[in-house]
Scaffold this active site. Sequence first.
Site, mmCIF file in Angstrom:
data_model
loop_
_atom_site.group_PDB
_atom_site.id
_atom_site.type_symbol
_atom_site.label_atom_id
_atom_site.label_comp_id
_atom_site.label_asym_id
_atom_site.label_seq_id
_atom_site.Cartn_x
_atom_site.Cartn_y
_atom_site.Cartn_z
ATOM 1 N N HIS A 1 -14.558 -80.814 -11.435
ATOM 2 C CA HIS A 1 -14.781 -80.028 -12.658
ATOM 3 C C HIS A 1 -16.209 -79.479 -12.708
ATOM 4 O O HIS A 1 -16.437 -78.371 -13.166
ATOM 5 C CB HIS A 1 -14.507 -80.900 -13.897
ATOM 6 C CG HIS A 1 -15.298 -82.173 -13.890
ATOM 7 N ND1 HIS A 1 -14.987 -83.227 -13.045
ATOM 8 C CD2 HIS A 1 -16.404 -82.557 -14.585
ATOM 9 C CE1 HIS A 1 -15.867 -84.193 -13.229
ATOM 10 N NE2 HIS A 1 -16.735 -83.809 -14.157
ATOM 11 N N HIS B 1 -28.063 -76.614 14.794
ATOM 12 C CA HIS B 1 -28.380 -77.879 15.461
ATOM 13 C C HIS B 1 -27.353 -78.980 15.227
ATOM 14 O O HIS B 1 -27.209 -79.873 16.065
ATOM 15 C CB HIS B 1 -29.757 -78.394 15.005
ATOM 16 C CG HIS B 1 -30.892 -77.638 15.617
ATOM 17 N ND1 HIS B 1 -32.183 -78.105 15.659
ATOM 18 C CD2 HIS B 1 -30.929 -76.412 16.215
ATOM 19 C CE1 HIS B 1 -32.966 -77.224 16.260
ATOM 20 N NE2 HIS B 1 -32.226 -76.173 16.599
ATOM 21 N N ARG C 1 -28.644 -80.040 24.703
ATOM 22 C CA ARG C 1 -29.242 -81.130 23.904
ATOM 23 C C ARG C 1 -28.585 -81.235 22.532
ATOM 24 O O ARG C 1 -28.395 -82.338 22.015
ATOM 25 C CB ARG C 1 -30.764 -80.981 23.808
ATOM 26 C CG ARG C 1 -31.267 -79.857 22.912
ATOM 27 C CD ARG C 1 -32.793 -79.724 23.054
ATOM 28 N NE ARG C 1 -33.387 -78.916 22.008
ATOM 29 C CZ ARG C 1 -33.345 -77.583 21.961
ATOM 30 N NH1 ARG C 1 -32.680 -76.893 22.882
ATOM 31 N NH2 ARG C 1 -33.952 -76.922 20.987
HETATM 32 C C1 RB5 Z 1 -19.685 -85.453 -11.920
HETATM 33 O O1 RB5 Z 1 -20.295 -85.750 -13.139
HETATM 34 C C2 RB5 Z 1 -20.674 -85.636 -10.781
HETATM 35 O O2 RB5 Z 1 -20.996 -86.973 -10.630
HETATM 36 C C3 RB5 Z 1 -20.119 -85.074 -9.493
HETATM 37 O O3 RB5 Z 1 -19.769 -83.747 -9.690
HETATM 38 C C4 RB5 Z 1 -21.058 -85.057 -8.305
HETATM 39 O O4 RB5 Z 1 -22.309 -84.571 -8.659
HETATM 40 C C5 RB5 Z 1 -21.140 -86.276 -7.511
HETATM 41 O O5 RB5 Z 1 -21.830 -86.370 -6.499
#
Ligand code: RB5
Length: 144
Positions: free
Chosen positions: A9, A99, A134
Site C-alpha cells: 500500500h 557490477h 571479475r
Molecule cells: C509499511 O508501513 C512499511 O513498513 C513498508 O512499506 C516498507 O517500508 C517496509 O520495508
Amino acid sequence: MEIYIGSDHAGYKLKQAVKKHLEKRDVKIIDLGSFNGEESVDYPDIAREVVEKVLEYPGTFGIMICGTGQGSAMMANRHKGIRAALCTNEYLAEMARKHNHANMLCLGERNTEEDLALKIVDKFLDTPIDTDERHKRRVAKLDV
Ligand code: RB5
C-alpha cells in the site's frame, strides 16, 4: 523486455507512476499487486510474487516498491538467483546493474521523489551488466 512489478500500500502511488512511465517503452509490464493503495498489505507477500516470476523467467526484471524499499530488498535477497538493489539515486542503479548484475530494483515511495524514482528506473533498465570476468566471478559468489 519483461518486467514484473509489485508494491504494498505504501508504494502503490509510485508504482502507478512507474507503470505509466514505462508505457513509453517497448516493455511488457506485469503488475502483481497490490491493486489498491487503500488496503494495508504485507510487503513480503507481494515481493514474493515478484521474486517467483523473476526466478521462473530468467532474463526478466523485477521492480518492487514499498515505503522505504528496504523490507522488499531484504525479502527478495533471501532467494538464490535474486539480486535486488535498493536504489535511492541513479549511481546506485547504474552500479547495481554493472557490477552486481541486479535483476530486481527496490524503491521507497516515502524516501524517493517521483521524478528521481523514474530516473532511477530508466538508469536501471538502460544499464547493461559489465561482463568482465571479475564481476562475473564476484556475482557467482553471491549465490553460495
Ligand atoms: C509499511 O508501513 C512499511 O513498513 C513498508 O512499506 C516498507 O517500508 C517496509 O520495508
